[in-house]
Design a protein around this motif. Structure first.
Motif, PDB file in Angstrom:
ATOM      1  N   ASN A 171      11.263  -2.092   3.438  1.00 41.96           N
ATOM      2  CA  ASN A 171      10.059  -1.362   3.060  1.00 41.96           C
ATOM      3  C   ASN A 171      10.196  -0.882   1.621  1.00 41.96           C
ATOM      4  O   ASN A 171      11.293  -0.788   1.088  1.00 41.96           O
ATOM      5  CB  ASN A 171       9.865  -0.172   4.007  1.00 41.96           C
ATOM      6  N   GLN A 221       0.839  -1.196   0.000  1.00 41.12           N
ATOM      7  CA  GLN A 221       0.000   0.000   0.000  1.00 41.12           C
ATOM      8  C   GLN A 221       0.878   1.252   0.000  1.00 41.12           C
ATOM      9  O   GLN A 221       1.718   1.443   0.883  1.00 41.12           O
ATOM     10  CB  GLN A 221      -0.921   0.011   1.212  1.00 41.12           C
ATOM     11  N   THR A 222       0.690   2.113  -0.991  1.00 39.59           N
ATOM     12  CA  THR A 222       1.447   3.365  -1.067  1.00 39.59           C
ATOM     13  C   THR A 222       0.551   4.586  -1.196  1.00 39.59           C
ATOM     14  O   THR A 222       1.038   5.709  -1.223  1.00 39.59           O
ATOM     15  CB  THR A 222       2.412   3.341  -2.270  1.00 39.59           C
ATOM     16  N   ASP A 262       0.255  -2.926   6.297  1.00 37.29           N
ATOM     17  CA  ASP A 262      -0.739  -2.947   5.228  1.00 37.29           C
ATOM     18  C   ASP A 262      -2.128  -2.988   5.838  1.00 37.29           C
ATOM     19  O   ASP A 262      -2.538  -3.992   6.411  1.00 37.29           O
ATOM     20  CB  ASP A 262      -0.512  -4.163   4.334  1.00 37.29           C
ATOM     21  N   LEU A 271       6.369   5.051   4.252  1.00 39.24           N
ATOM     22  CA  LEU A 271       6.924   4.503   3.025  1.00 39.24           C
ATOM     23  C   LEU A 271       8.352   5.001   2.895  1.00 39.24           C
ATOM     24  O   LEU A 271       8.615   6.207   2.895  1.00 39.24           O
ATOM     25  CB  LEU A 271       6.101   4.927   1.809  1.00 39.24           C
ATOM     26  N   THR A 298      -1.621   0.626  -5.377  1.00 35.29           N
ATOM     27  CA  THR A 298      -0.536   0.038  -4.601  1.00 35.29           C
ATOM     28  C   THR A 298       0.787   0.274  -5.323  1.00 35.29           C
ATOM     29  O   THR A 298       0.844   0.931  -6.364  1.00 35.29           O
ATOM     30  CB  THR A 298      -0.757  -1.481  -4.435  1.00 35.29           C
ATOM     31  N   ALA A 327       0.656   7.647   1.530  1.00 33.89           N
ATOM     32  CA  ALA A 327       1.621   7.331   2.574  1.00 33.89           C
ATOM     33  C   ALA A 327       2.311   8.621   3.015  1.00 33.89           C
ATOM     34  O   ALA A 327       2.055   9.705   2.481  1.00 33.89           O
ATOM     35  CB  ALA A 327       2.644   6.316   2.064  1.00 33.89           C
ATOM     36  N   ASN A 328       3.216   8.508   3.993  1.00 34.03           N
ATOM     37  CA  ASN A 328       3.852   9.725   4.485  1.00 34.03           C
ATOM     38  C   ASN A 328       4.943  10.232   3.553  1.00 34.03           C
ATOM     39  O   ASN A 328       5.491  11.318   3.778  1.00 34.03           O
ATOM     40  CB  ASN A 328       4.422   9.510   5.888  1.00 34.03           C
ATOM     41  N   GLU A 385      -6.947   5.738   5.100  1.00 33.99           N
ATOM     42  CA  GLU A 385      -5.789   6.502   4.645  1.00 33.99           C
ATOM     43  C   GLU A 385      -5.104   7.025   5.891  1.00 33.99           C
ATOM     44  O   GLU A 385      -5.454   8.066   6.437  1.00 33.99           O
ATOM     45  CB  GLU A 385      -6.227   7.602   3.702  1.00 33.99           C
ATOM     46  N   SER A 435       6.545  -3.183   6.513  1.00 34.87           N
ATOM     47  CA  SER A 435       5.447  -2.499   5.834  1.00 34.87           C
ATOM     48  C   SER A 435       4.128  -2.854   6.504  1.00 34.87           C
ATOM     49  O   SER A 435       3.767  -4.025   6.587  1.00 34.87           O
ATOM     50  CB  SER A 435       5.403  -2.894   4.358  1.00 34.87           C
ATOM     51  N   SER A 442      -1.689   7.603   6.767  1.00 38.10           N
ATOM     52  CA  SER A 442      -0.328   8.115   6.802  1.00 38.10           C
ATOM     53  C   SER A 442       0.664   6.993   7.110  1.00 38.10           C
ATOM     54  O   SER A 442       1.484   7.082   8.019  1.00 38.10           O
ATOM     55  CB  SER A 442      -0.203   9.229   7.851  1.00 38.10           C
ATOM     56  N   LEU A 443       0.580   5.901   6.365  1.00 30.40           N
ATOM     57  CA  LEU A 443       1.484   4.781   6.577  1.00 30.40           C
ATOM     58  C   LEU A 443       2.885   5.145   6.124  1.00 30.40           C
ATOM     59  O   LEU A 443       3.069   5.877   5.158  1.00 30.40           O
ATOM     60  CB  LEU A 443       0.978   3.557   5.807  1.00 30.40           C
TER      61      LEU A 443
END
Length: 514
Positions: free
Chosen positions: A342, A62-63, A481, A492, A153, A66-67, A487, A479, A489-490
């Motif tokens: 990652n 998942q992108t 997921d 990356l 993704t 992302a942060n 949403e 990572s 802010s995962l």
């Protein structure tokens, strides 16, 4: 599903001795939840269950939002993997924290506005590889917008439209002038001085008087229309793709919110020959079109964006066969090491054969279970070690198992100690995350490891209380997921760890109640 059966070592020790053996240090007996040996009917014992480790390649990370958004081209000489990353952005004429469009700077407001230049500013918060060379990027229009409901993704691509700028160059060591207060002893002293500070942003010039762009000219014509709004922008400019130029390699940039940088935006500079505010001279003005990374990641109202990541493993030796997640490379095939990274999607598969034997024993009370994962010494030069990782349950084909929470299918993550192992709380303000976090410990150049306490999970596994198919193993990955509806802010990045695959172990303290 069965864990492969293998012999294990059983040693009975006092709690004090067991504490000395723990990698993470001595423990208070009360923290483990048992009495000292000899003072209760049940003695405390421990087992070190060996772990079989191998490297997998995860796909479709998942992108979305992302942060960071990765753009560039970089080679990992240690592994032989070449990674290319491209960024895709929707565009907006205002930011979510502003209640109005920036119509006061719209060229249509003035008589006879004249285009001067168009510059794309992209703030960044990460750099990998050669940070002294000039960065070269191409900018493309998109043939379609990033949809509000579609899934995006690391393996997703969008069709590119026309190139609106090729081989645009920016320094990675840019500075800007700012005015700061002079330090002095007087409380009323307001003296200031102009100084140079770092400006962590790319500056890609799309149009200037000596370098015309037909796209920029057409964009300015749109801005001269008094009816210009978000819908008009979406119709004219579907979105922006940032792609490393041909021949540009050795650097990866993590675009994202940075309070020290210029806001990520496309800035259209123009002049007004007869400005009513200053009629005696020309007036310079500008109009901004914003990217979603203008704001701190996780802002629900920000325009959508995602990263496409393409790792080329053709020159990576044994790892070249990681063409999908069903393939794996054992530690024995890789000089005793495994990887997790990652962005690229490397993860370490963990199989613990001795757990199946424990399931056959009755009367066991698990007091503590700790997974200890040593890091290979002196192994990271290009990339930083991830500060944390997560454990996914996988089947015999290396596919992550799923469970349904409410109506949402969610990948099965090992939950934190004390949590219900059949549940999973999503990341949100009213439902904090519940997954177990594998933590990185750095005790010196040759003494680094990851560790996580998973007592509740091991108890649930042994008593068949996981709810659903028993896993064939665990996947250790940096990572996280989560469902695409969240949403969150995962993180990356390209952070990577080289693990000592031959010495990973699960240490279990237990009491036999019979």
């Amino acid at each position: 599903m069965n864990w492969l059966v293998k012999a294990y070592r059983l040693t009975t020790v006092s709690l004090f001795s067991a504490g000395l053996l723990l990698t993470s240090g001595c423990e208070d007996p009360n923290a483990i939840g048992v009495e000292l040996p000899g003072t209760a009917p049940a003695n405390t014992q421990y087992r070190d269950l060996p772990v079989t480790a191998s490297t997998l390649l995860q796909d479709s990370l998942q992108t979305l939002k992302a942060n960071s958004i990765l753009v560039g081209n970089i080679r990992d000489n240690n592994l032989g993997i070449n990674t290319i990353a491209r960024g895709y952005f929707n565009l907006a004429i205002t930011l979510p924290n502003l209640p109005f469009a920036l119509s006061d700077s719209l060229p249509a407001k003035f008589t006879n506005p004249q285009l001067d230049s168009v510059v794309t500013y992209l703030s960044y918060n990460q750099l990998y590889g050669n940070t002294t060379q000039l960065a070269h990027f191409d900018l493309y229009n998109l043939q379609q917008r990033i949809g509000d409901r579609e899934v995006y993704t690391s393996s997703t691509t969008l069709p590119l439209g026309e190139a609106i700028g090729t081989n645009l160059v920016s320094s990675l060591t840019r500075t800007r002038k700012t005015r700061v207060k002079v330090a002095s002893g007087g409380a009323t002293d307001t003296s200031t001085v102009v100084t140079q500070v770092a400006d962590p942003s790319l500056r890609l010039v799309l149009h200037k008087p000596a370098q015309s762009s037909s796209f920029a000219t057409a964009l300015f014509e749109q801005l001269k229309n008094s009816n210009f709004n978000q819908a008009a922008l979406d119709a004219f400019w579907k979105g922006l793709a940032v792609v490393p130029s041909a021949g540009f390699t050795g650097t990866m940039v993590g675009l994202g919110y940075n309070p020290s940088a210029v806001t990520s935006q496309v800035l259209v500079y123009y002049r007004v020959p007869s400005d009513p505010e200053t009629p005696t001279k020309k007036k310079w003005r500008s109009y901004s079109i914003f990217l979603g990374t203008s704001l701190s990641a996780g802002n629900a109202g920000a325009a959508r964006y995602f990263t496409q990541i393409t790792p080329d493993l053709s020159g990576a030796g044994a790892f070249a066969r990681l063409t999908d997640d069903s393939k794996e490379v054992t530690a024995a095939e890789a000089n005793g090491v495994t990887y997790m990274q990652n962005g690229v999607g490397l993860g370490t598969k963990l199989v613990i054969p001795g757990l199946e034997d424990l399931r056959k024993e009755s009367g066991l009370a698990i007091n503590r279970a700790e997974l200890i994962i040593p890091v290979k010494g002196y192994s990271n030069l290009l990339f930083t070690s991830p500060l944390q990782a997560y454990l996914y349950e996988i089947n015999s084909h290396n596919r992550v198992l799923q469970r349904t929470v409410g109506i949402t299918p969610i990948k099965r993550l090992v939950q934190a100690d004390g949590e219900n192992q059949q549940s999973q709380r999503a990341h949100s303000s009213n439902a904090p995350n519940s997954e177990a976090t594998v933590t990185y410990y750095d005790l010196g150049a040759n003494n680094k490891y990851y560790s996580v306490v998973i007592t509740s999970y091991i108890q649930a596994y042994l008593y068949n209380q996981l709810g659903g198919e028993l896993p064939a193993g665990l996947l250790l990955s940096p990572s996280l997921d989560l469902p695409t509806s969240i949403e969150a802010s995962l993180p990356l990045n390209l952070n990577r760890a080289v693990l000592d695959g031959n010495n990973i172990k699960l240490r279990i303290y237990y009491s036999n109640l019979r």
